[in-house]
Motif scaffolding. Structure first.
Motif, PDB file in Angstrom:
ATOM      1  N   MET A  48       0.825  -1.202   0.000  1.00  0.00           N
ATOM      2  CA  MET A  48       0.000   0.000   0.000  1.00  0.00           C
ATOM      3  C   MET A  48       0.862   1.257   0.000  1.00  0.00           C
ATOM      4  O   MET A  48       0.501   2.273  -0.601  1.00  0.00           O
ATOM      5  CB  MET A  48      -0.942  -0.013   1.197  1.00  0.00           C
ATOM      6  N   LYS A  49       2.017   1.198   0.633  1.00  0.00           N
ATOM      7  CA  LYS A  49       2.937   2.338   0.603  1.00  0.00           C
ATOM      8  C   LYS A  49       3.482   2.538  -0.811  1.00  0.00           C
ATOM      9  O   LYS A  49       3.630   3.684  -1.269  1.00  0.00           O
ATOM     10  CB  LYS A  49       4.077   2.128   1.598  1.00  0.00           C
ATOM     11  N   TYR A  50       3.766   1.440  -1.487  1.00  0.00           N
ATOM     12  CA  TYR A  50       4.200   1.531  -2.886  1.00  0.00           C
ATOM     13  C   TYR A  50       3.104   2.171  -3.737  1.00  0.00           C
ATOM     14  O   TYR A  50       3.362   3.103  -4.527  1.00  0.00           O
ATOM     15  CB  TYR A  50       4.546   0.145  -3.423  1.00  0.00           C
ATOM     16  N   ALA A  51       1.868   1.679  -3.585  1.00  0.00           N
ATOM     17  CA  ALA A  51       0.755   2.216  -4.362  1.00  0.00           C
ATOM     18  C   ALA A  51       0.527   3.687  -4.032  1.00  0.00           C
ATOM     19  O   ALA A  51       0.207   4.491  -4.919  1.00  0.00           O
ATOM     20  CB  ALA A  51      -0.507   1.405  -4.089  1.00  0.00           C
ATOM     21  N   ALA A  52       0.694   4.051  -2.750  1.00  0.00           N
ATOM     22  CA  ALA A  52       0.499   5.442  -2.339  1.00  0.00           C
ATOM     23  C   ALA A  52       1.495   6.366  -3.036  1.00  0.00           C
ATOM     24  O   ALA A  52       1.139   7.462  -3.489  1.00  0.00           O
ATOM     25  CB  ALA A  52       0.636   5.559  -0.820  1.00  0.00           C
ATOM     26  N   LYS A  53       2.742   5.929  -3.135  1.00  0.00           N
ATOM     27  CA  LYS A  53       3.758   6.753  -3.815  1.00  0.00           C
ATOM     28  C   LYS A  53       3.413   6.939  -5.293  1.00  0.00           C
ATOM     29  O   LYS A  53       3.571   8.026  -5.855  1.00  0.00           O
ATOM     30  CB  LYS A  53       5.131   6.116  -3.662  1.00  0.00           C
ATOM     31  N   LYS A 325       1.164  -6.085  -9.383  1.00  0.00           N
ATOM     32  CA  LYS A 325       2.253  -5.652  -8.510  1.00  0.00           C
ATOM     33  C   LYS A 325       2.046  -6.198  -7.100  1.00  0.00           C
ATOM     34  O   LYS A 325       3.014  -6.621  -6.443  1.00  0.00           O
ATOM     35  CB  LYS A 325       2.319  -4.125  -8.468  1.00  0.00           C
ATOM     36  N   ARG A 326       0.811  -6.216  -6.637  1.00  0.00           N
ATOM     37  CA  ARG A 326       0.528  -6.752  -5.302  1.00  0.00           C
ATOM     38  C   ARG A 326       0.883  -8.233  -5.236  1.00  0.00           C
ATOM     39  O   ARG A 326       1.432  -8.716  -4.249  1.00  0.00           O
ATOM     40  CB  ARG A 326      -0.945  -6.527  -4.947  1.00  0.00           C
ATOM     41  N   PHE A 327       0.568  -8.967  -6.306  1.00  0.00           N
ATOM     42  CA  PHE A 327       0.956 -10.372  -6.350  1.00  0.00           C
ATOM     43  C   PHE A 327       2.473 -10.509  -6.311  1.00  0.00           C
ATOM     44  O   PHE A 327       3.011 -11.371  -5.609  1.00  0.00           O
ATOM     45  CB  PHE A 327       0.403 -11.055  -7.592  1.00  0.00           C
ATOM     46  N   GLU A 328       3.167  -9.681  -7.077  1.00  0.00           N
ATOM     47  CA  GLU A 328       4.623  -9.726  -7.103  1.00  0.00           C
ATOM     48  C   GLU A 328       5.209  -9.504  -5.712  1.00  0.00           C
ATOM     49  O   GLU A 328       6.172 -10.168  -5.318  1.00  0.00           O
ATOM     50  CB  GLU A 328       5.147  -8.648  -8.056  1.00  0.00           C
ATOM     51  N   MET A 329       4.601  -8.607  -4.946  1.00  0.00           N
ATOM     52  CA  MET A 329       5.147  -8.245  -3.646  1.00  0.00           C
ATOM     53  C   MET A 329       4.716  -9.191  -2.527  1.00  0.00           C
ATOM     54  O   MET A 329       5.459  -9.390  -1.564  1.00  0.00           O
ATOM     55  CB  MET A 329       4.740  -6.818  -3.286  1.00  0.00           C
ATOM     56  N   MET A 330       3.510  -9.793  -2.637  1.00  0.00           N
ATOM     57  CA  MET A 330       3.023 -10.578  -1.493  1.00  0.00           C
ATOM     58  C   MET A 330       2.327 -11.885  -1.867  1.00  0.00           C
ATOM     59  O   MET A 330       1.779 -12.561  -0.991  1.00  0.00           O
ATOM     60  CB  MET A 330       2.110  -9.725  -0.616  1.00  0.00           C
ATOM     61  N   LYS A 331       2.355 -12.238  -3.161  1.00  0.00           N
ATOM     62  CA  LYS A 331       1.791 -13.514  -3.624  1.00  0.00           C
ATOM     63  C   LYS A 331       0.299 -13.656  -3.347  1.00  0.00           C
ATOM     64  O   LYS A 331      -0.228 -14.774  -3.308  1.00  0.00           O
ATOM     65  CB  LYS A 331       2.543 -14.705  -3.010  1.00  0.00           C
ATOM     66  N   ALA A 332      -0.384 -12.543  -3.160  1.00  0.00           N
ATOM     67  CA  ALA A 332      -1.833 -12.575  -2.971  1.00  0.00           C
ATOM     68  C   ALA A 332      -2.496 -12.680  -4.340  1.00  0.00           C
ATOM     69  O   ALA A 332      -2.205 -11.905  -5.248  1.00  0.00           O
ATOM     70  CB  ALA A 332      -2.299 -11.321  -2.246  1.00  0.00           C
ATOM     71  N   ILE A 333      -3.403 -13.637  -4.505  1.00  0.00           N
ATOM     72  CA  ILE A 333      -4.001 -13.901  -5.809  1.00  0.00           C
ATOM     73  C   ILE A 333      -5.043 -12.836  -6.136  1.00  0.00           C
ATOM     74  O   ILE A 333      -5.998 -12.640  -5.377  1.00  0.00           O
ATOM     75  CB  ILE A 333      -4.663 -15.284  -5.854  1.00  0.00           C
TER      76      ILE A 333
END
Length: 410
Positions: A48-53, A325-333
């Protein structure tokens, strides 16, 4: 407070739910907007910090990302929203959505309701809606059950429960603690896949109609009767299999050939060192069992002072690129169909299994009445499995208890 916010949205150019909503591309954040985002701790906060930036670069607004347990987010909005600063955008499990809507603490998704319906799998779109079919949520990710198996014991990929039944004839031996298949039998979340095989359900209208209880329909009875044909594959007491350490311990020790579980168990299974495989839940009697899907959501708080900025950020975070990107960072499907199609080509076996099963999953009903299903259903399943109680009578009893509890709250 919610009426004030909706009025502000109307005066700002957004249109409330009674009228066509506007696409996110047609609006801009409020001047001087500053947002607070509540995200799950760890990797979700990092994402979420990445997305915020990225969002700040595009719109030049300040975003403060804080770690707040998703299980507490809605409760905190309800308890503190009218008195203290709360998150403008919050992350939470979709089964809290019904309570959030009835409490008036989250706003309708006013910018991407159509996108949620068109671009996300059906279970995620359903999970984002309230009991009236109005979209409130912005789907982030989903989890569902799959079949993990030991490739050394099952060298041929199991694509049907019939294969596992046949294998069990020469393998299952409780005295030696050897089992062909394990799952949490009395846990309705897991055994529900059998009840749904012949169109059994919890509540009608995609889980929204609390007056239509479907766990004792003829189809539900037929599905649980089919489940009983798996008895010899596990040959165990449902109370024993209810213990997660027992189930997973037998599998990681190489005593169980296969286990039904979710993505939350992947890391432990990999670390155990067994020769691990994963596939969608196998077919049974020519049918594809429908599992429950649990969906992580974002929603915009009714207490936000910057509804346009908040809606835009929630929409941005759940875009296809951000989901990947979220999947890349945390493997959430991701439940976004475009993202899923890409990951189905490039992901590992575990990712591919979860994605494939995601197309055969129903969103766990988020209406408050779902809370009355678990205990009666558990009792019925335990009685049916352990005591060989009549399936129809047991499910009818559970249905009666559920209806009584719902009626008492009305």
């Amino acid at each position: 407070m919610k009426k004030i916010v909706l009025s502000a949205l109307l005066s700002s150019g957004l249109i409330a739910s009674a009228l066509p909503v506007m696409a996110s591309q047609t609006i801009q954040p409020e001047d001087g907007a500053a947002l607070q985002v509540w995200a799950d701790k760890g990797a979700s906060t990092d994402f979420m910090k990445y997305a915020a930036k990225e969002f700040e670069t595009k719109y030049n607004i300040d975003i403060d990302v804080r770690s707040v347990s998703p299980l507490n987010a809605i409760n905190r909005l309800i308890q503190d929203g009218s008195s203290t600063r709360v998150g403008d955008i919050v992350e939470f499990p979709h089964d809290f959505l019904g309570r959030a809507v009835t409490s008036g603490v989250i706003m309708e998704n006013l910018v991407s309701g159509d996108r949620v319906d068109n671009d996300f799998i059906h279970s995620a779109a359903v999970a984002a809606k309230d009991s009236k079919g109005v979209t409130y949520g912005f789907p982030l990710s989903f989890e569902t059950l799959v079949l993990f198996y030991n490739k050394d014991l099952l060298p041929q990929t199991p694509t049907s429960f019939e294969q596992i039944i046949e294998f069990s004839k020469g393998y299952t031996n409780p005295k030696d603690h050897k089992y062909a298949l394990l799952w949490d039998i009395q846990n309705y979340y897991e055994s529900r896949m059998f009840l749904s095989m012949y169109n059994g359900y919890e509540f009608g209208n995609d889980g929204r109609d609390a007056n239509d209880v479907g766990i004792a329909t003829p189809g539900a009875v037929k599905g649980i009767q089919a489940m009983l044909e798996l008895r010899d594959t596990t040959n165990s007491n449902s109370e024993d299999m209810n213990q997660v350490q027992v189930r997973r311990g037998l599998f990681t020790e190489g005593k169980a050939a296969a286990i039904i579980d979710g993505p939350w168990a992947v890391e432990g299974y990999i670390n155990s060192g067994i020769n691990l495989g994963a596939v969608p839940v196998p077919s049974f009697k020519g049918k594809k069992p429908t599992t429950f899907a649990s969906v992580k959501m974002l929603a915009v708080s009714s207490f936000t002072q910057y509804p346009r900025a908040a809606q835009l950020f929630a929409d941005f975070v759940t875009s296809e690129d951000m989901q990947l990107k979220r999947f890349e960072m945390m493997k959430a499907i991701p439940p976004h169909k475009g993202a899923m199609e890409k990951l189905a080509k490039t992901g590992d076996a575990f990712t591919k299994a979860i994605i494939a099963q995601g197309y055969h999953a129903d969103a766990m009903p988020s209406i408050p009445e779902m809370g009355y299903v678990w205990q009666p259903a558990t009792a019925a399943l335990a009685d049916i499995w352990n005591n060989k109680a009549d399936v129809q009578a047991s499910l009818k009893k559970a249905e009666s208890v559920i209806k009584q509890q719902i009626a008492m709250q009305q």
